[in-house]
Design a protein around this motif. Structure first.
Motif, short mmCIF file in Angstrom:
data_model
loop_
_atom_site.label_atom_id
_atom_site.label_comp_id
_atom_site.label_asym_id
_atom_site.label_seq_id
_atom_site.Cartn_x
_atom_site.Cartn_y
_atom_site.Cartn_z
N PRO A 39 0.71 -1.97 2.72
CA PRO A 39 1.08 -0.80 2.96
C PRO A 39 1.79 -0.80 4.37
N LEU A 40 3.10 -0.13 4.62
CA LEU A 40 3.80 -0.21 5.67
C LEU A 40 3.91 1.18 6.36
N ARG A 41 4.13 1.48 7.84
CA ARG A 41 4.34 2.52 8.50
C ARG A 41 5.88 3.01 8.10
N HIS A 42 6.11 4.15 8.82
CA HIS A 42 7.56 4.55 8.47
C HIS A 42 8.64 3.54 9.07
N ASN A 43 8.13 2.98 10.20
CA ASN A 43 9.15 2.18 11.03
C ASN A 43 9.15 0.53 10.36
N GLY A 44 7.95 0.42 9.53
CA GLY A 44 8.15 -0.97 8.73
C GLY A 44 6.99 -1.82 9.10
N GLU A 45 6.27 -1.37 10.16
CA GLU A 45 4.96 -1.89 10.50
C GLU A 45 3.80 -2.10 9.59
N ALA A 67 5.73 0.97 -0.85
CA ALA A 67 4.82 0.24 0.03
C ALA A 67 4.73 1.22 1.43
N ARG A 68 5.69 1.96 1.55
CA ARG A 68 5.77 2.94 2.83
C ARG A 68 4.84 4.36 2.97
N TRP A 69 4.55 4.35 4.02
CA TRP A 69 3.70 5.96 4.24
C TRP A 69 4.26 6.30 5.66
N MET A 70 4.06 7.77 5.47
CA MET A 70 4.38 8.58 7.12
C MET A 70 4.01 9.77 6.96
N THR A 71 3.87 10.37 8.15
CA THR A 71 3.45 11.78 8.41
C THR A 71 4.31 12.93 7.91
N VAL A 82 8.44 16.48 2.21
CA VAL A 82 7.51 16.14 1.33
C VAL A 82 7.48 17.27 0.25
N LYS A 83 7.38 16.48 -1.07
CA LYS A 83 7.29 17.61 -2.17
C LYS A 83 6.30 18.57 -2.11
N LYS A 112 -9.47 8.26 15.54
CA LYS A 112 -8.67 9.42 14.92
C LYS A 112 -8.04 9.34 13.86
N TYR A 113 -7.85 10.20 13.06
CA TYR A 113 -7.25 10.06 11.71
C TYR A 113 -5.98 10.94 11.66
N PHE A 114 -5.04 10.40 10.75
CA PHE A 114 -3.67 11.06 10.74
C PHE A 114 -3.49 11.47 9.20
N SER A 115 -2.73 12.27 8.74
CA SER A 115 -2.51 12.87 7.41
C SER A 115 -1.15 12.27 7.12
N VAL A 116 -0.97 11.14 6.18
CA VAL A 116 0.18 10.50 5.65
C VAL A 116 0.40 10.65 4.37
#
Length: 291
Positions: A39-45, A67-71, A82-83, A112-116
């Motif tokens: 899985p990748l962040r929005h910036n490809g990391e 593979a990508r996820w983001m807030t 977001v749908k 901490k946690y983030f919602s993605v």
């Protein structure tokens, strides 16, 4: 609203997947069109550690292919939306801050946690965000020279004999494997080898987590660490792993996870360290070869 216990949330998610017979670090390779992918962040990391397991588990449950996820905010900044009705997934972030205690600075570690959201849950993003990962390679039934070179660079002594057992021998610091020809396919061979290499790398005099197992709980955690490491390695190398998943293994994992909500975090963190160690060996080998 009650405060979310992020460690308990992660543990409950992983336990549910194992009890359903589909550990999240295995499912991405069993026929999904998208194949295996970190899985990748929005910036490809790339995500690391327990986040890999959580996002794999969510993708498997909901059939996400990207593979990508983001807030939510990141999606908006990229021109997406977001749908309606889409539910987020929790990702974990470890950070530190300085706190003054009795006149002295003290470093405090926080979780901490983030919602993605998966890209499949988002509309209107640039087209490159919707590119699907390649499917895993079918290695067939013979040894793969490229993979052999990869494992050789790790530096482990791999002993092959007709004995039908695969194991790490800590006394002699060796990995024992049956001949590749005795496996049903090459993926089964390299998946098994990856697991035993995991024990080798995690040994007391390397990463340092797998000492002589004193009890069943320690044994189960050791197997879980090696299993997650081998899954990380399989995704990196692009083959479909065939791991043994005996009832005893599963029972041990479940007990370890249920007894300690930090267990999956510990196991994933150690697996990540082992994975980074192996990639470091590959970098050294590449430099030596170039020289």
């Amino acid at each position: 609203m009650a405060k979310l216990d992020i460690k308990q949330h992660v543990t409950d998610t992983i336990v549910a997947q194992i009890e359903a017979g589909t550990p999240p670090w295995r499912k991405p390779w069993t026929g999904d069109i998208a194949g295996a992918s970190f899985p990748l962040r929005h910036n490809g990391e790339k995500y690391q550690g327990v986040n890999v397991l959580m996002l794999w588990a969510t993708a498997m449950m909901h059939g996400y292919q990207s593979a990508r996820w983001m807030t939510f905010k990141q999606a908006l900044e990229l021109g997406g939306c977001v749908k309606k009705g889409a539910k987020s997934t929790k990702s974990v972030y470890y950070g530190t801050y300085e706190k003054e205690v009795d006149g002295e600075a003290e470093t405090v570690r926080v979780v901490k946690y983030f919602s993605v959201f998966n890209v499949d849950q988002i509309e209107g993003l640039p087209e490159e965000y919707y590119i699907r990962p390649e499917p895993p390679r079918d290695l067939g039934t013979e040894a793969n020279p490229e993979l052999d070179s990869f494992f050789d660079a790790i530096g482990a002594e791999i002993v092959t004999s007709d004995k039908p057992q695969a194991y790490y021998d800590p006394k002699n610091d060796q990995v024992h494997m049956p001949p590749v020809a005795t496996f049903y396919d090459a993926a089964g061979y390299y998946g098994t080898l990856s697991h035993e290499i995991g024990h080798y790398v995690l040994a007391d005099h390397r990463i340092g987590t797998q000492k002589k197992f004193a009890n069943r709980a320690e044994y189960s955690m050791g197997e879980l660490e090696a299993e997650i490491f081998s899954a990380f390695l399989a995704v990196h190398l692009g083959f479909e792993p065939h791991f043994d998943q005996t009832a005893a293994y599963v029972e041990g994992w479940l007990k370890a996870l249920k007894d300690d909500k930090n267990a999956i975090f510990k196991a994933a963190a150690q697996a990540q360290k082992a994975f980074d160690y192996v990639l470091g060996k590959q970098s050294v080998a590449a430099v030596s070869e170039a020289a």
